[in-house]
Design an enzyme around this catalytic site. Structure first.
Site: not given
Length: 788
Positions: A402, A491, A540, A542, A591, A684, A688, A694
């Site tokens: 969306d 929706y 479906h 969501h 970790e 992503f 690391e 952070d």
């Protein structure tokens, strides 16, 4: 609630209901009356929220209307070199601006300003330009800044936030399907359907399609996404419906499949037709089946759509006392939160935070603190995905993202007293279209609500035996809610963010609105039940992906996992038991970056902690992530329609290191690139460390929508709901309820039969009311205030 206030609410509603449209009139009547009360002395309604000045500028706020206009002007300046055509004059082979929004502000630029005396970061615009005039047409994102526009402002490609290999570029076939892109396809659709109008008229009660602008047309069209797999192809799988207010619920059994790659319409073609669960590759094969009587329709779709209206349906019966106004949440003692409306900043019961807005994500929260300590740097929606199932082209093919439809622009006016309580604080949202700015009135509401349960409670003693006293302590439960509703096509998503007095933060989403339905096929019950004479619900999912950038007492955080494990053990004081089962906690820390699911039976506690900060008892301070209602992830993992462009939706949780070049889990045009995404969330996770780093926690809310007859006319908010809570976990030295005055300490002496209680100076509100003067010409009747 006091009788006078109830009477006022009822009078306002009943009077307005028979005279003028309810939305604006009811609100004006109520607030005018409440305003009269304010001049007469003390009142339960204290008007607007108290004003506070934000400690810092809202550096996440959207670009201004002037900045948008100046950016638009700069982009169209021939000296900029973009060779742009105004959208109203453009074709698919031109370059033109699709939209302008605000570029996400880098966290590394913000923190020195927030936490020190660093300068406020510069603001930039984010722009999508459709570049059909290039040798290889595409869509390209740019960033423009710094703003305001000056000699130092430049226009640069926005590539650094994407990891798919093309930066901010999206192939032409995968770009957003706006009206300009659809224009050369429409004649082919009109021609193909016009040629078989005798067939559709005979099969579907006279329904025909000659094009959307042709007066003879009695059908509407819809085509889901994706419209390409990797940008090398372009297609539309079109379903036809009976037009009207409830068109989502009135599909017919007919589909047109179109191949439409590139910008040259001579390369477009009809791939085939689908009806009666059969595929016909060309018009002759379809016509032959029709003439042989093989396409007869057993079910006829209704043209009367009054049954789809969300209005009063007396045929359902009469409920006793339903003519009385329903209970309402009223801030009887006056508003207990403070706002800086210009800075979009709020303070409430120890909380403070900023609100921002983008056209794609809706509202976002920044710098969330509790009692001066930052908990979360950013809390924001990232995507609202829906994936369907079915044995026909539309349902089987459909996956929605969306943000692709600019979800934030669909935050519309909220109905006071229904969407939000009477007396709520309302804020507008603004976004930009071309060289002008649009304002959606009253699209955000802020209110404090009764939780419906006490925050804490305990009764001490029974009053029997040697101890004649019974004591009871109870603390009133309340929370501040910030709410919006986005109607994205069919929706209505209700997004609520609740800030509880104990320092907990709750995120809740609910879904109402029309189902995207299918034509009824008796042999396809596995995809959903029959919900109307010729309509079947489409099964479906969501899935709504959120981002929580935790900064618990600083940016160095860890993700703690406390597994409940069952062990066999012996204890010397139970020799007769031998070995027996016992549970204990196995505490560890994540970790490396990872995506994962809730533990089976929820036998694990997940916390974001700061290992360098402890409470009075030596425990690491943190916030627990508490699963609420319907915490799910995407059911299918390897569908060709959501293979790599929906990775963010495929697990319950994920933890990554925060990077300025990873501000979003998804790309706004990713939906049409399932095989070659512009943004691949799985990238992503590059091994690391996430120990005392952070951290960003990505989490999914949603619901598996097992459709039902009770979804007619629209899905109900009660059942279609999902939530999560972030709760203090050893963040404090004790529960954060002892400093709340809204409580009662009650003591009963069984010997003397005496009851005493301490109200701590917070008495029940006294609400005098003077509406002897007519309100907008309406005089209250005496009967409204009589006893009995």
């Amino acid at each position: 609630m006091h009788r006078e206030l109830v009477a006022l609410l009822c009078a306002a509603t009943l009077a307005a209901g028979s005279v003028l449209p309810a939305l604006g009139y009811e609100r004006k009547l109520l607030l005018d009356a409440l305003g009269k009360r304010q001049t007469g002395g003390s009142s339960c309604y204290s008007g607007d929220a108290p004003v506070v000045e934000a400690p810092k500028t809202n550096v996440w706020a959207g670009i201004s209307a002037k900045d948008n206009y100046d950016v638009w002007t700069l982009l169209h300046d021939p000296a900029t070199g973009l060779n742009l055509t105004l959208p109203e004059n453009a074709t698919v082979t031109d370059n033109y601006v699709f939209w302008i929004d605000t570029l996400h502000t880098n966290k590394t630029d913000v923190l020195p300003y927030l936490d020190g005396d660093g300068p406020a970061p510069s603001k930039y615009a984010r722009v999508i330009i459709f570049e059909g005039g290039k040798e290889e047409p595409d869509s390209q994102e740019y960033y423009v800044g710094p703003l305001p526009v000056s000699n130092e402002t430049s226009v640069e490609k926005l590539d650094y936030i994407y990891n798919g290999g093309r930066g901010g570029s999206v192939p032409f076939n995968s770009r957003y399907a706006d009206g300009i892109k659809a224009a050369p396809i429409n004649p082919l659709i009109a021609s193909a359907m016009g040629n078989i109008s005798d067939i559709t008229a005979a099969l579907f009660n006279g329904s025909v399609f000659y094009g959307a602008s042709d007066n003879r047309t009695t059908l509407s069209t819809t085509a889901g996404t994706p419209l390409s797999f990797d940008g090398s192809q372009g297609f539309r799988n079109i379903m036809f419906r009976i037009p009207g207010r409830g068109t989502y619920l009135t599909p017919i059994d007919f589909f047109l499949l179109v191949d439409c790659p590139g910008t040259d319409p001579t390369h477009y073609s009809i791939k085939g037709y689908v009806t009666n669960e059969k595929f016909f590759p060309d018009e002759p094969s379809l016509r032959a089946a029709f003439e042989a009587g093989e396409l007869a329709q057993e079910y006829v779709q209704t043209k009367d759509q009054s049954w789809t209206d969300v209005d009063y349906k007396p045929e359902l019966g009469v409920r006793d006392l339903e003519d009385r106004f329903a209970p309402s949440n009223i801030e009887l003692g006056g508003k207990r939160y403070k706002v800086d409306s210009e800075a979009q900043y709020i303070e409430y019961m120890g909380f403070s935070f900023y609100v921002a807005f983008s056209r794609t994500l809706g509202i976002m929260f920044y710098d969330i603190k509790f009692k001066g300590d930052r908990i979360i740097y950013e809390l924001s929606l990232q995507e609202a995905l829906a994936q369907y199932a079915g044995n026909q082209p539309k349902a089987a093919n459909t996956v929605y993202h969306d943000t692709y439809y600019s979800l934030g622009t669909d935050l519309a006016t909220l109905v006071e007293g229904y969407d939000c309580p009477f007396g709520s604080t309302f804020w507008n949202v603004t976004y930009h279209e071309e060289d002008h700015t649009v304002t959606n009135q009253d699209a955000i509401c802020i209110f404090e609500q009764d939780s419906g349960f006490p925050l804490s409670r305990h009764r001490y003693g029974s009053g029997a035996g040697d101890y004649p006293f019974t004591q009871l302590g109870v603390v009133k439960g309340a929370a501040l809610a910030v709410r919006t509703i986005a109607t994205v096509g069919n929706y209505d998503y209700m997004f609520s963010y609740l800030f509880h007095q104990d320092g907990s933060i709750e995120v809740e989403v609910r879904a109402s609105g029309f189902l995207q339905s299918s034509f009824y096929y008796p042999d396809q019950a596995r995809y959903g039940p029959r919900i109307a004479p010729a309509t079947q619900g489409s099964l479906h999912d969501h899935i709504l992906t959120y981002k929580a950038d935790f900064d618990v007492l600083g940016t160095a955080n860890s993700f703690q996992i406390s597994d409940l494990v069952v062990v066999n053990q012996t204890q010397a004081w139970f020799p007769e038991l031998g070995e027996f089962e016992q549970m204990e906690m196995n505490i560890s820390y994540l970790e490396k970056e990872a995506a994962f699911n809730w533990a089976a039976n929820n036998q694990a506690m997940f916390c974001v902690v700061n290992q360098n900060e402890t409470n009075a008892w030596g425990e690491q301070r943190g916030y627990r992530i508490v699963p609420g209602r319907s915490n799910i992830h995407l059911s299918v993992q390897n569908s060709p329609f959501s293979l790599k462009n929906s990775e963010m939706a495929k697990t319950h949780l994920a933890v990554t290191r925060q990077h300025d070049n990873e501000p979003y889990a998804n790309s706004v045009q990713n939906i049409n690139l399932p095989l070659a995404p512009q943004q691949d969330f799985s990238k992503f996770f590059d091994d690391e460390s996430v120990e005392q780093e952070d951290l960003v926690v990505w989490f999914n809310l949603g619901m598996h929508h097992f459709v039902r007859a009770e979804d007619i006319p629209v899905t109900l908010y009660t059942e279609a709901a999902s939530s999560i809570v972030f709760a203090p976990q050893n963040f404090n030295d004790r529960a954060q309820d002892g400093d709340l005055l809204n409580r009662r300490w009650i003591k009963y002496n069984a010997t003397s039969d005496a009851i005493t209680f301490d109200a701590y100076g917070v008495e029940l509100p006294n609400c005098p009311i003077d509406i002897s003067e007519p309100v907008d010409g309406i005089s209250p009747t005496v009967e409204l205030f009589q006893e009995g």
